[in-house]
Design an enzyme around this catalytic site. Sequence first.
Site, PDB file in Angstrom:
ATOM      1  N   HIS A 106       0.856  -1.197   0.000  1.00 26.31           N
ATOM      2  CA  HIS A 106       0.000   0.000   0.000  1.00 26.31           C
ATOM      3  C   HIS A 106       0.882   1.232   0.000  1.00 26.31           C
ATOM      4  O   HIS A 106       1.253   1.758   1.056  1.00 26.31           O
ATOM      5  CB  HIS A 106      -0.941  -0.033   1.219  1.00 26.31           C
ATOM      6  N   HIS A 160       1.685   4.761  -2.767  1.00 24.81           N
ATOM      7  CA  HIS A 160       1.294   5.466  -3.990  1.00 24.81           C
ATOM      8  C   HIS A 160       2.552   5.972  -4.684  1.00 24.81           C
ATOM      9  O   HIS A 160       3.469   6.448  -4.013  1.00 24.81           O
ATOM     10  CB  HIS A 160       0.339   6.607  -3.647  1.00 24.81           C
ATOM     11  N   HIS A 196      -9.658   1.534  -1.479  1.00 27.83           N
ATOM     12  CA  HIS A 196      -9.463   2.216  -0.197  1.00 27.83           C
ATOM     13  C   HIS A 196     -10.824   2.298   0.497  1.00 27.83           C
ATOM     14  O   HIS A 196     -11.826   2.632  -0.134  1.00 27.83           O
ATOM     15  CB  HIS A 196      -8.961   3.646  -0.402  1.00 27.83           C
ATOM     16  N   GLU A 247     -11.048   4.397   6.132  1.00 24.66           N
ATOM     17  CA  GLU A 247      -9.996   5.324   6.566  1.00 24.66           C
ATOM     18  C   GLU A 247     -10.678   6.608   7.050  1.00 24.66           C
ATOM     19  O   GLU A 247     -10.947   6.776   8.233  1.00 24.66           O
ATOM     20  CB  GLU A 247      -9.039   5.613   5.402  1.00 24.66           C
ATOM     21  N   ASP A 268       1.859   4.069   2.795  1.00 23.03           N
ATOM     22  CA  ASP A 268       0.882   4.900   2.091  1.00 23.03           C
ATOM     23  C   ASP A 268       1.609   5.959   1.254  1.00 23.03           C
ATOM     24  O   ASP A 268       1.651   5.857   0.025  1.00 23.03           O
ATOM     25  CB  ASP A 268      -0.096   5.546   3.096  1.00 23.03           C
ATOM     26  N   ASP A 269       2.154   6.998   1.890  1.00 21.36           N
ATOM     27  CA  ASP A 269       2.805   8.096   1.159  1.00 21.36           C
ATOM     28  C   ASP A 269       3.975   8.625   1.968  1.00 21.36           C
ATOM     29  O   ASP A 269       3.845   9.617   2.683  1.00 21.36           O
ATOM     30  CB  ASP A 269       1.801   9.229   0.924  1.00 21.36           C
TER      31      ASP A 269
HETATM   32 ZN   LIG Z   1      -3.489   4.936   0.257  1.00 18.22          ZN
END
Ligand SMILES: [Zn+2]
Length: 340
Positions: free
Chosen positions: A15, A17, A197, A200, A278-279
Amino acid sequence: MKRRSIVRLPKAHLHLHLEGSARPSTIKELAELEGMPDVEQTFSNLPEFVQVYAKAAAVIKRPESLKRICRELVEDEAAQGVWYTEPMGVPQYLGNQHPFRGAQIRLKEFDTDGAWAIMQEGFAEGTRATGTEVGLMMGINRGFGVDGTVEAARFAARNKDNGIVAFGIAGDERIPPEPFAPACHIAREAGLLVVPHAGEAMGPESVWAAIKSTFPHRIAHGVRAVEDPFLLSYLSDHQITCDVAPTSNLLLGVAQDIELHQLPKLMDAGVPITLNTDDQLFFGALICDEYRLVRDTFNLTDGQLADFARVSARASGAPEHVKQRILKGIDAWLESEPDE
Ligand SMILES: [Zn+2]
């Protein structure tokens, strides 16, 4: 007490990006190159974050910039002991033929096939240098609407044996998943993993909606499933993996404090879990930082960390021989002497 080095633990990373995993220094350099202002990093919730993200992605205007981002991602993953990585790339950000309204159109001389070829070159250079393998999750962003999502799924399906392994839905969770069901159906029928997704920014109802409309193999995040015991049982019974990103959850207000994070409740319910960044461009934590954070907060054993890594291999879109290599590597790690 000595522990085993988390960098040495072989793992898959599922996961993350593409643009959000770029090096801060590279994004800064590319912004300068394009004469664009520095990317600001101010956000406190998911909708604000999605806006900041789009601005960072917009500095990747040239084929060589895209290739560089892809190569560096693999190099950075390898340095963290990631043996297989599954970044999400969103075609709205690529190519000039994409019909999405309001999309950042970059790489103007390339269509989506051309942009994908450049990405593959970057990934392949990274793999040759490090041995870390890549499978792309082709994504769609809810915020850009439904138009073109079926085409995106067809593109992913066509490239199923050409480097694309999964189909994901990202973006603002307040936009429900149902309209994207036809695209997910095409991807699933083609043998791609479907990974929306959910759970969240929005609660359990968003996870139920994703389950009922997209029949997911995994859920990106899913942490707010803990608010619904029935949903927790469902995820556990059907062994739907949640790709959890603890630092992202903290910085976007999904968990108020790391001690209050949903992870232990997901673990107790028997939901398969992977750990993810994630990021990392925006949240600052690399994948080994995420493992370390939950180990130190919840006093987890190396065996429990190995379980996360095992799930990451098994639930990934990696070829079977890559999964087996990672699983063997995890066994060897557990048999090794603690060294950290
Ligand atoms: Zn994400």
